[in-house]
Design a protein around this motif. Structure first.
Motif, PDB file in Angstrom:
ATOM      1  N   PRO A 137      -9.217   0.028  -8.575  1.00  0.00           N
ATOM      2  CA  PRO A 137      -8.625  -1.313  -8.555  1.00  0.00           C
ATOM      3  C   PRO A 137      -7.672  -1.542  -9.718  1.00  0.00           C
ATOM      4  O   PRO A 137      -7.977  -1.199 -10.856  1.00  0.00           O
ATOM      5  CB  PRO A 137      -9.842  -2.238  -8.630  1.00  0.00           C
ATOM      6  N   LYS A 138      -6.523  -2.150  -9.410  1.00  0.00           N
ATOM      7  CA  LYS A 138      -5.474  -2.341 -10.409  1.00  0.00           C
ATOM      8  C   LYS A 138      -5.523  -3.723 -11.061  1.00  0.00           C
ATOM      9  O   LYS A 138      -4.945  -3.929 -12.119  1.00  0.00           O
ATOM     10  CB  LYS A 138      -4.095  -2.179  -9.747  1.00  0.00           C
TER      11      LYS A 138
ATOM     12  N   ASP B  57      -5.633  -7.867  -3.653  1.00  0.00           N
ATOM     13  CA  ASP B  57      -4.977  -6.557  -3.574  1.00  0.00           C
ATOM     14  C   ASP B  57      -5.945  -5.412  -3.836  1.00  0.00           C
ATOM     15  O   ASP B  57      -5.740  -4.296  -3.347  1.00  0.00           O
ATOM     16  CB  ASP B  57      -3.790  -6.484  -4.542  1.00  0.00           C
ATOM     17  N   ASN B  58      -7.013  -5.668  -4.609  1.00  0.00           N
ATOM     18  CA  ASN B  58      -8.050  -4.655  -4.763  1.00  0.00           C
ATOM     19  C   ASN B  58      -8.776  -4.418  -3.444  1.00  0.00           C
ATOM     20  O   ASN B  58      -9.152  -3.289  -3.114  1.00  0.00           O
ATOM     21  CB  ASN B  58      -9.060  -5.086  -5.828  1.00  0.00           C
TER      22      ASN B  58
ATOM     23  N   ILE C 109       0.821  -1.205   0.000  1.00  0.00           N
ATOM     24  CA  ILE C 109       0.000   0.000   0.000  1.00  0.00           C
ATOM     25  C   ILE C 109       0.855   1.255   0.000  1.00  0.00           C
ATOM     26  O   ILE C 109       0.334   2.352  -0.123  1.00  0.00           O
ATOM     27  CB  ILE C 109      -0.979   0.018   1.191  1.00  0.00           C
TER      28      ILE C 109
ATOM     29  N   GLU D 143      -6.626  -2.340  -1.140  1.00  0.00           N
ATOM     30  CA  GLU D 143      -6.731  -0.925  -1.506  1.00  0.00           C
ATOM     31  C   GLU D 143      -8.023  -0.316  -0.980  1.00  0.00           C
ATOM     32  O   GLU D 143      -8.023   0.798  -0.430  1.00  0.00           O
ATOM     33  CB  GLU D 143      -6.674  -0.734  -3.023  1.00  0.00           C
TER      34      GLU D 143
ATOM     35  N   ASN E 145       2.477   2.001  -2.434  1.00  0.00           N
ATOM     36  CA  ASN E 145       2.243   2.463  -3.795  1.00  0.00           C
ATOM     37  C   ASN E 145       1.014   3.362  -3.893  1.00  0.00           C
ATOM     38  O   ASN E 145       0.811   4.026  -4.910  1.00  0.00           O
ATOM     39  CB  ASN E 145       2.079   1.270  -4.738  1.00  0.00           C
ATOM     40  N   LEU E 146       0.172   3.353  -2.860  1.00  0.00           N
ATOM     41  CA  LEU E 146      -1.014   4.202  -2.869  1.00  0.00           C
ATOM     42  C   LEU E 146      -0.695   5.625  -2.412  1.00  0.00           C
ATOM     43  O   LEU E 146      -1.527   6.511  -2.517  1.00  0.00           O
ATOM     44  CB  LEU E 146      -2.093   3.609  -1.961  1.00  0.00           C
TER      45      LEU E 146
ATOM     46  N   ARG F 237      -8.281   2.884   1.449  1.00  0.00           N
ATOM     47  CA  ARG F 237      -9.037   4.068   1.002  1.00  0.00           C
ATOM     48  C   ARG F 237     -10.135   4.417   2.007  1.00  0.00           C
ATOM     49  O   ARG F 237     -10.422   5.587   2.260  1.00  0.00           O
ATOM     50  CB  ARG F 237      -9.664   3.819  -0.367  1.00  0.00           C
TER      51      ARG F 237
ATOM     52  N   TYR G  88     -11.304   4.901  -4.949  1.00  0.00           N
ATOM     53  CA  TYR G  88     -10.949   3.499  -5.190  1.00  0.00           C
ATOM     54  C   TYR G  88     -10.677   3.288  -6.671  1.00  0.00           C
ATOM     55  O   TYR G  88     -11.479   3.666  -7.522  1.00  0.00           O
ATOM     56  CB  TYR G  88     -12.104   2.612  -4.721  1.00  0.00           C
TER      57      TYR G  88
END
Length: 333
Positions: A312-313, A229-230, A3, A233, A5-6, A237, A310
């Motif tokens: 999602p990657k 991983d979504n 996270i 995130e 990376n967020l 968030r 949000y």
């Protein structure tokens, strides 16, 4: 995914209930990586110590073996906590049909205990795992948060009651709550064993053992499969959301993409065949439909995008490739 990376400042004291479970253990690891102090509470009914073994000695991690059905345990766990990520629950529609009393005790009474403990501790925000099962018999696609149907299982009832309780506590006690309606989450640490295992790890383990996976029904049922991983995130968030309209709300947590069980099993077989070519020759079997199953699920994630930021990657295929690699390296067979 880290996270970090967020680019979010989440350095807080965070309680993760169900912290030794599939989703909870992934959250604990990610939060620790970002400099938080994490308390995990779990009674190990479905959670496993092996999921948190790599972080047990982390200086900022503490594990409490305890049950959310005990209010005193909940109060103790909430001391000096900034945020709660409530993941503890008894999942599985079939489990709730077979034993509705225990599902209700954990998912409703335990949830209420955590709300009370959170309220009494003056915690900033209570983020909890809601469920796409709340949409029940609603046939509308995609699923939008304010349009639900009637629940189709005791499990679905318990998760809807959670949302009702959270809403009442928000209004009555001026608490800040956020519910995250998870859509068929999958990924590392998800247990493939047992009668109530989720479909992806069950398919994976069957193929890895050179056995035919069994699809319930004709394979036309579809799901919005959501990589872990979504979900990480979404929880981060939810903790950090500053939009004044974000709190005291529920949000779909998914990718927004629908895959049938027939399509899924083909992909699992294809990706696993890269590790073991024999898997490509294994056929699939079909069984009866499961009681309480929702035929189709597809989420609208516009609300989470707009109010939680949000984004999602991992689509289903990208997440599945990541998961298959982890399963191959870690599942016992």
């Amino acid at each position: 995914m880290s996270i970090k990376n967020l680019h979010l400042d989440t350095k807080n004291n965070i309680l993760v209930t169900g912290g030794a479970g599939f989703i909870g253990s992934n959250l604990c690891k990610a939060l620790l990586e970002n400099g938080n102090k994490v308390i995990a509470l779990d009674n190990l009914a479905t959670g496993q110590m092996k999921n948190i073994k790599p972080i047990l000695e982390h200086a900022n991690f503490n594990f409490i073996e305890g049950d959310i059905r005990d209010l005193n345990t909940c109060h103790d766990a909430c001391k000096d906590i900034d945020y709660v990520l409530h993941q503890a629950a008894l999942g599985s529609v079939p489990r709730s049909i077979n034993d509705p009393i225990t599902s209700n005790a954990v998912n409703v009474s335990g949830f209420l205990n955590m709300l009370i403990a959170t309220r009494d501790a003056g915690i900033k925000r209570f983020v909890y795992a809601a469920s796409s099962s709340t949409y029940g018999d609603s046939k509308a696609l995609p699923k939008v948060e304010d349009k639900i149907g009637k629940p189709l299982s005791p499990y679905a009832i318990t998760k809807y009651v959670n949302e009702l309780y959270a809403d009442v506590f928000g209004k009555t006690y001026e608490m800040d709550t956020i519910g995250l309606r998870y859509f068929n989450v999958f990924g590392r640490h998800q247990d493939p064993n047992g009668a109530y295992a989720a479909v992806i790890p069950k398919f994976v383990l069957a193929f890895m053992n050179h056995e035919s996976p069994i699809i319930n029904g004709d394979g036309s049922y579809s799901r919005d499969f959501t990589y872990i991983d979504n979900v990480i995130e979404a929880n981060v968030r939810a903790i950090t959301a500053t939009n004044p309209k974000a709190g005291n709300n529920v949000y779909n947590v998914a990718y927004g993409e629908r895959t049938t069980l027939n399509e899924l099993v083909v992909l699992v077989k294809q990706y696993l065949s890269e590790f073991d070519s024999k898997i490509g020759t294994i056929d699939v079997k079909y069984g009866s439909e499961r009681a309480g199953d929702v035929p189709h699920s597809l989420a609208s994630i516009d609300k989470a995008k707009n109010l939680l930021d949000y984004n999602p990657k991992f689509d289903m295929k990208t997440g599945l490739k990541e998961a298959i690699k982890w399963y191959w390296e870690n599942l016992e067979r």
